[in-house]
Design an enzyme around this catalytic site. Structure first.
Site, PDB file in Angstrom:
ATOM      1  N   LYS A 165     -12.335  -1.110   7.790  1.00 49.61           N
ATOM      2  CA  LYS A 165     -12.054  -2.469   8.773  1.00 49.61           C
ATOM      3  C   LYS A 165     -12.363  -1.773   9.830  1.00 49.61           C
ATOM      4  O   LYS A 165     -13.406  -2.556  10.427  1.00 49.61           O
ATOM      5  CB  LYS A 165     -10.369  -2.233   9.033  1.00 49.61           C
ATOM      6  CG  LYS A 165      -9.584  -2.100   7.564  1.00 49.61           C
ATOM      7  CD  LYS A 165      -9.462  -2.842   7.032  1.00 49.61           C
ATOM      8  CE  LYS A 165      -8.422  -3.364   6.128  1.00 49.61           C
ATOM      9  NZ  LYS A 165      -8.467  -4.158   4.258  1.00 49.61           N
ATOM     10  N   ASP A 182      -1.335   6.822   6.562  1.00 48.09           N
ATOM     11  CA  ASP A 182      -2.548   6.146   5.828  1.00 48.09           C
ATOM     12  C   ASP A 182      -2.715   5.377   6.854  1.00 48.09           C
ATOM     13  O   ASP A 182      -2.249   4.317   7.358  1.00 48.09           O
ATOM     14  CB  ASP A 182      -2.081   5.315   4.858  1.00 48.09           C
ATOM     15  CG  ASP A 182      -2.832   4.664   4.280  1.00 48.09           C
ATOM     16  OD1 ASP A 182      -4.256   3.802   4.790  1.00 48.09           O
ATOM     17  OD2 ASP A 182      -2.571   3.520   3.652  1.00 48.09           O
ATOM     18  N   TRP A 186       1.001  -1.442  -0.048  1.00 48.72           N
ATOM     19  CA  TRP A 186       0.081   0.168  -0.223  1.00 48.72           C
ATOM     20  C   TRP A 186       0.536   0.865   0.116  1.00 48.72           C
ATOM     21  O   TRP A 186       0.314   1.973  -0.774  1.00 48.72           O
ATOM     22  CB  TRP A 186      -1.037   0.140   1.524  1.00 48.72           C
ATOM     23  CG  TRP A 186      -1.489  -1.240   1.473  1.00 48.72           C
ATOM     24  CD1 TRP A 186      -1.829  -2.319   2.513  1.00 48.72           C
ATOM     25  CD2 TRP A 186      -3.182  -1.703   0.056  1.00 48.72           C
ATOM     26  NE1 TRP A 186      -3.234  -3.095   1.069  1.00 48.72           N
ATOM     27  CE2 TRP A 186      -3.349  -2.433   0.411  1.00 48.72           C
ATOM     28  CE3 TRP A 186      -3.325  -0.787  -1.235  1.00 48.72           C
ATOM     29  CZ2 TRP A 186      -4.492  -3.413  -0.080  1.00 48.72           C
ATOM     30  CZ3 TRP A 186      -4.053  -1.327  -1.995  1.00 48.72           C
ATOM     31  CH2 TRP A 186      -4.711  -2.826  -1.591  1.00 48.72           C
TER      32      TRP A 186
HETATM   33  N1  PLP Z   1      -3.677   0.759   2.710  1.00 43.59           N
HETATM   34  C1  PLP Z   1      -4.080   0.297   3.952  1.00 43.59           C
HETATM   35  C2  PLP Z   1      -3.289   0.014   4.578  1.00 43.59           C
HETATM   36  C3  PLP Z   1      -5.474  -1.170   3.200  1.00 43.59           C
HETATM   37  O1  PLP Z   1      -4.744  -2.138   4.456  1.00 43.59           O
HETATM   38  C4  PLP Z   1      -5.740  -0.959   1.976  1.00 43.59           C
HETATM   39  C5  PLP Z   1      -7.004  -1.883   1.390  1.00 43.59           C
HETATM   40  O2  PLP Z   1      -6.767  -2.814   2.532  1.00 43.59           O
HETATM   41  C6  PLP Z   1      -5.594   0.123   1.427  1.00 43.59           C
HETATM   42  C7  PLP Z   1      -4.754   1.414   1.489  1.00 43.59           C
HETATM   43  C8  PLP Z   1      -7.084   0.749   0.010  1.00 43.59           C
HETATM   44  O3  PLP Z   1      -8.062   0.869   0.545  1.00 43.59           O
HETATM   45  P1  PLP Z   1      -8.696   1.137  -0.349  1.00 43.59           P
HETATM   46  O4  PLP Z   1      -9.307  -0.002  -1.005  1.00 43.59           O
HETATM   47  O5  PLP Z   1      -9.766   1.318  -0.158  1.00 43.59           O
HETATM   48  O6  PLP Z   1      -8.711   1.507  -2.070  1.00 43.59           O
END
Ligand code: PLP
Length: 354
Positions: A190, A166, A99
């Protein structure tokens, strides 16, 4: 009974799902939450209460706005540099997983990303701690919980640079000092609410300084000024988030749920370390409370253990394909009794296979 250790989306308490279903049928005077106008005082009350609950539960200081946006955390990967990185400048990133890596990739659309440290070469099994952040960085970006690898960042580096985080997979799971951050974002799915909804907590004074023209829907300032109602908001997602935040408050808030999360994580890691069949995949000091990743000493036993666990009510513990083994996600809604059940199954399995 099923025990949902899945990584999402979206793990909420049963009572929240029940209340949400009821509101789909009848929110007010026989009208569904999905059909009432978002400009009614009733719905404006929902957005207001959801925002207040975020502020109250995280003890957000004055001078910050709470925004309810769409596009998931992935859109934030681009919105952050678009709004905070002036042309030609550099932003610093800590690379602790896929991520973070995706967030880094988006920076190239607006400027330069400086990776201050990375744990990529060890498949992100730890959170780097030895690095320095250049003082001329427009901001420093980190990921507080690395959902796929099961590492969590329990402290921030000392820096004068604005901090962006994030927090998609550990927001609302532990007490944080919001004043240490300039912008926090989280895909809601989550510990907050349905997927697609994104929560942003931003210090007002950092906005409007990029010197770049920003499309309205991607401009934090527009959403802050519009009270998250610049366009039709994701009404149902915000409503469910509000219900879930009410539930969290009724449980005693973030400090209380943190105690439970610590107890759940301690119980499972203790078993992983004690049971000769299993081993953890991450540096002990960086072990996530939300996503516990582990493998078996004998990989041939992994399939049989997964089958055995699933037959006994355990849902969603298959590890992410990039780590393998198992990942037990233990978000706020997962009761400690489910963790005890998993531990018991690990013990029974070990007795049969030693
Ligand atoms: N950042 C983290 C730490 C994540 O766990 C996730 C998805 O699980 C994301 C970003 C991406 O999120 P999204 O699917 O809502 O774009």
């Amino acid at each position: 009974m099923r025990h949902n250790f899945g990584a999402g989306p979206c793990i909420l308490p049963q009572e929240v799902f029940k209340q949400a279903s009821q509101a789909v049928l009848d929110f007010k005077d026989g009208l569904s939450i999905l059909e009432i106008s978002h400009r009614t005082p009733e719905f404006e009350g929902v957005v207001e209460e959801a925002g207040k609950l975020v502020k109250e539960l995280l003890n957000v200081p004055a001078g910050y706005s709470v925004l309810f946006l769409q596009g998931g955390a992935s859109l934030q990967f681009a919105m952050v540099p678009m709004n905070l990185l002036p042309e030609g400048q550099t932003a610093s990133y800590l690379e602790t997983g896929v991520w973070a890596n995706k967030a880094i990739k988006e920076v190239a659309n607006f400027g330069t990303a400086n990776i201050v440290a990375s744990s990529k070469s060890s498949n992100y099994t730890f959170v780097p701690k030895e690095y320095s952040i250049p003082e001329d960085s427009a901001y420093f970006h980190c990921t507080s919980n690395n959902t796929i690898y099961g590492t969590e960042m329990f402290s921030l580096p000392e820096t004068k640079v604005p901090v962006v985080c994030d927090m998609s997979s550990d927001i609302m799971s532990r007490v944080i000092d919001v004043a240490q951050y300039d912008l926090i974002y989280a895909g809601a799915q989550k510990n907050i609410g349905p997927a697609g909804l994104t929560v942003v907590i931003v210090k007002d004074e950092i906005l409007g300084k990029s010197g770049r023209k920003i499309p309205s829907m991607l401009d934090y300032k527009v959403h802050a000024e519009g009270g998250s109602m610049y366009n039709t908001p994701p009404v149902f997602s915000i409503y469910v988030a509000m219900l879930n935040l009410r539930w969290l408050k009724s449980k005693g808030g973030v400090a209380e749920i943190e105690k439970e999360n610590i107890a759940k994580a301690k119980a499972l890691y203790t078993e992983i370390d004690r049971n000769p069949l299993f081993k953890g995949t991450c540096a002990v000091e960086d072990r996530s409370r939300m996503n516990v990743c582990f493998v078996m000493e004998n990989p041939e036993l992994e399939k049989p253990f997964l089958k055995f666990a699933e037959e006994n009510g355990i849902e969603g513990i298959k590890g992410h394909r990039s780590v393998g083994g198992f990942r037990a996600s233990m978000y706020n809604a997962l009761p400690i009794t489910s963790v005890h059940t998993l531990i018991e199954l690990m013990q029974i399995f070990a007795e049969k296979h030693q």
